[in-house]
Design a protein around this motif. Sequence first.
Motif, short mmCIF file in Angstrom:
data_model
loop_
_atom_site.label_atom_id
_atom_site.label_comp_id
_atom_site.label_asym_id
_atom_site.label_seq_id
_atom_site.Cartn_x
_atom_site.Cartn_y
_atom_site.Cartn_z
N GLU A 85 47.29 42.54 52.30
CA GLU A 85 47.09 43.94 52.65
C GLU A 85 45.79 44.11 53.42
OE1 GLU A 85 49.07 46.59 52.21
OE2 GLU A 85 50.60 45.26 51.40
N GLY A 86 45.76 45.17 54.27
CA GLY A 86 44.60 45.38 55.14
C GLY A 86 44.46 44.17 56.04
N LEU A 87 43.32 43.53 55.98
CA LEU A 87 43.11 42.26 56.68
C LEU A 87 42.78 41.18 55.64
CD1 LEU A 87 41.02 43.63 59.68
CD2 LEU A 87 43.41 42.97 59.70
N GLY A 88 43.49 41.29 54.49
CA GLY A 88 43.14 40.55 53.29
C GLY A 88 42.94 39.07 53.44
N ASN A 89 43.92 38.36 54.00
CA ASN A 89 43.81 36.90 54.06
C ASN A 89 42.57 36.45 54.81
OD1 ASN A 89 46.15 36.51 52.59
ND2 ASN A 89 47.46 36.54 54.41
N LYS A 90 42.28 37.15 55.91
CA LYS A 90 41.11 36.80 56.72
C LYS A 90 39.82 37.04 55.94
CE LYS A 90 39.83 37.19 61.57
NZ LYS A 90 40.14 37.87 62.85
N PHE A 91 39.76 38.16 55.22
CA PHE A 91 38.56 38.49 54.47
C PHE A 91 38.33 37.50 53.34
CE2 PHE A 91 39.35 43.24 55.59
CZ PHE A 91 39.04 42.96 56.91
N LEU A 92 39.41 37.15 52.64
CA LEU A 92 39.29 36.21 51.53
C LEU A 92 38.80 34.85 52.01
CD1 LEU A 92 42.52 37.17 49.56
CD2 LEU A 92 40.16 37.53 48.80
N GLU A 93 39.24 34.45 53.19
CA GLU A 93 38.79 33.17 53.74
C GLU A 93 37.31 33.23 54.08
OE1 GLU A 93 38.71 29.33 54.60
OE2 GLU A 93 40.37 30.42 53.66
N HIS A 94 36.84 34.38 54.58
CA HIS A 94 35.41 34.53 54.86
C HIS A 94 34.59 34.42 53.57
CE1 HIS A 94 36.35 36.90 58.80
NE2 HIS A 94 36.22 35.61 59.02
N ILE A 95 35.09 35.01 52.47
CA ILE A 95 34.39 34.91 51.19
C ILE A 95 34.38 33.46 50.72
CG2 ILE A 95 34.40 35.62 48.77
CD1 ILE A 95 35.68 38.25 49.68
N ARG A 96 35.47 32.76 50.94
CA ARG A 96 35.56 31.36 50.50
C ARG A 96 34.50 30.50 51.17
NH1 ARG A 96 39.70 29.76 47.68
NH2 ARG A 96 41.07 31.38 48.51
N GLN A 97 34.06 30.89 52.36
CA GLN A 97 33.12 30.06 53.12
C GLN A 97 31.66 30.29 52.74
OE1 GLN A 97 34.11 30.87 57.22
NE2 GLN A 97 36.13 29.96 57.05
N VAL A 98 31.35 31.37 52.00
CA VAL A 98 29.95 31.61 51.62
C VAL A 98 29.65 30.96 50.28
CG1 VAL A 98 29.85 33.75 52.95
CG2 VAL A 98 30.44 33.85 50.51
N ASP A 99 28.36 30.88 49.95
CA ASP A 99 27.93 30.17 48.74
C ASP A 99 27.71 31.10 47.55
OD1 ASP A 99 27.39 27.35 49.91
OD2 ASP A 99 26.41 28.73 51.30
N ALA A 100 27.46 32.38 47.81
CA ALA A 100 27.26 33.36 46.75
C ALA A 100 27.70 34.72 47.28
CB ALA A 100 25.80 33.40 46.31
N VAL A 101 27.90 35.65 46.36
CA VAL A 101 28.45 36.96 46.72
C VAL A 101 27.48 38.07 46.30
CG1 VAL A 101 30.33 38.59 46.30
CG2 VAL A 101 30.83 36.14 46.51
N ALA A 102 27.19 38.97 47.23
CA ALA A 102 26.45 40.20 46.94
C ALA A 102 27.46 41.34 47.04
CB ALA A 102 25.30 40.40 47.91
N HIS A 103 27.83 41.90 45.89
CA HIS A 103 28.90 42.90 45.82
C HIS A 103 28.29 44.30 45.82
CE1 HIS A 103 32.78 44.34 43.55
NE2 HIS A 103 32.44 45.12 44.56
N VAL A 104 28.47 45.02 46.94
CA VAL A 104 27.94 46.38 47.06
C VAL A 104 28.89 47.36 46.38
CG1 VAL A 104 27.16 48.18 48.63
CG2 VAL A 104 26.89 45.77 49.26
N VAL A 105 28.33 48.16 45.47
CA VAL A 105 29.12 49.12 44.70
C VAL A 105 28.55 50.51 44.95
CG1 VAL A 105 29.99 49.75 42.44
CG2 VAL A 105 29.48 47.36 42.93
N ARG A 106 29.41 51.44 45.31
CA ARG A 106 28.96 52.80 45.60
C ARG A 106 28.62 53.53 44.32
NH1 ARG A 106 31.99 57.32 49.43
NH2 ARG A 106 30.98 59.16 48.53
N CYS A 107 27.38 54.04 44.25
CA CYS A 107 26.90 54.76 43.07
C CYS A 107 26.33 56.12 43.46
CB CYS A 107 25.85 53.93 42.33
SG CYS A 107 26.51 52.43 41.56
N PHE A 108 26.91 56.74 44.46
CA PHE A 108 26.46 58.07 44.88
C PHE A 108 27.67 58.93 45.25
CE2 PHE A 108 26.74 55.57 48.75
CZ PHE A 108 27.33 56.42 49.67
N ASP A 109 27.52 60.24 45.05
CA ASP A 109 28.54 61.21 45.46
C ASP A 109 28.18 61.76 46.82
OD1 ASP A 109 30.24 61.32 43.05
OD2 ASP A 109 28.43 62.14 42.09
N SER A 110 29.17 61.94 47.69
CA SER A 110 28.93 62.53 49.00
C SER A 110 30.25 63.00 49.59
CB SER A 110 28.28 61.52 49.95
OG SER A 110 28.19 62.04 51.26
#
Length: 369
Positions: A85-110
Amino acid sequence: MSNLEVGIVGLPNVGKSTLFNAITKAGAESANYPFCTIEPNVGVVAVPDERLSVLTNLYHSKKTTPASIRFVDIAGLVKGASKGEGLGNKFLEHIRQVDAVAHVVRCFDSTDVTHIEGSVDPLRDISIIETELCLADLESVEKRIAKVTKLLKSGSKEAKEEYAVLDRIKSALDEGHPAREIDFSDEDQVLLRDLNLLTRKPILYIANIGEGETVEIKQQNPYVRAVKDYATRTKAEVVTISARLEEEIAELDDDEARLFLADLGLSESGLDRLIRGAFSLLGLQTFLTAGEDECRAWTITSGTTAPKAAGKIHTDFERGFIRAEIVNYDDLVELGSVAAARDKGLVRLEGKDYVMRDGDVVNFRLIIR
């Protein structure tokens, strides 16, 4: 420079590209619609280290070279990414290539920034990403189990051991638990080396708060509290920042930035904490060399021995290593020179088995043939 990379991930419109812009000042396009980042942007940033500035002034060094780390801005994941879904396979492959993950989570209302799920709920957002990564890993594990099962028929001891480890991982993933929550032995990790599971990568949660939130409001933010509680349960780390505010600070010169932060009651920017957190997440540390020509921080992994550290400067240094002359940074700064530290008996000569410590100030003794 370290070749290790941290991938910035999250749902669309949570502030990933804004954060990346602030980190690298690279100006990656940031728009209020999904998939505005398709090819990952890569930026190399300096790791903040006050020790370098102190040593540069002490030695009147002509050049200062900090340690660095690579960040990759990966486009937003959506539900169903593991199924394309979306551009899922491509994105997952990009994550597979990095060594660690910084997961941005939205914590504000707007009302000005749409949320792809229609409301702000950081734990739901974390669950969406975790679920997609778990599903992608489950597919990889099941494929590997199928191959190992065939080898079991030959009576292979190695296949039996690997099957047992894979079965543990599959059970955890089936229940929605990432592989990083499983305790693996050194032998297990060797067996898993080539599997490159997404959910084994170390993770740092970035709680992205509103631009106008003060220190006091930030501490009371219920979204941030929820993320911190979750991170504590799953043995992860959290850094709280406002990506939009950090982007504005990044446009200021150093003096203006210090004044701006002081007005906010802050001693350092959120980005400095994030960059150091990512550096630590990768298991990295630095040793220092100092002189009139250059003061430099060299990146090594924790547990690196002195000869391997010397090889970071030049491969000939590892082959020609004899001893490492080491002085503690605090002792050096207090006494003003290596000579004064030596007079006090505070300069150590370490051999090939010495494991480097973060902040060691080093001069390598070598034989170069």
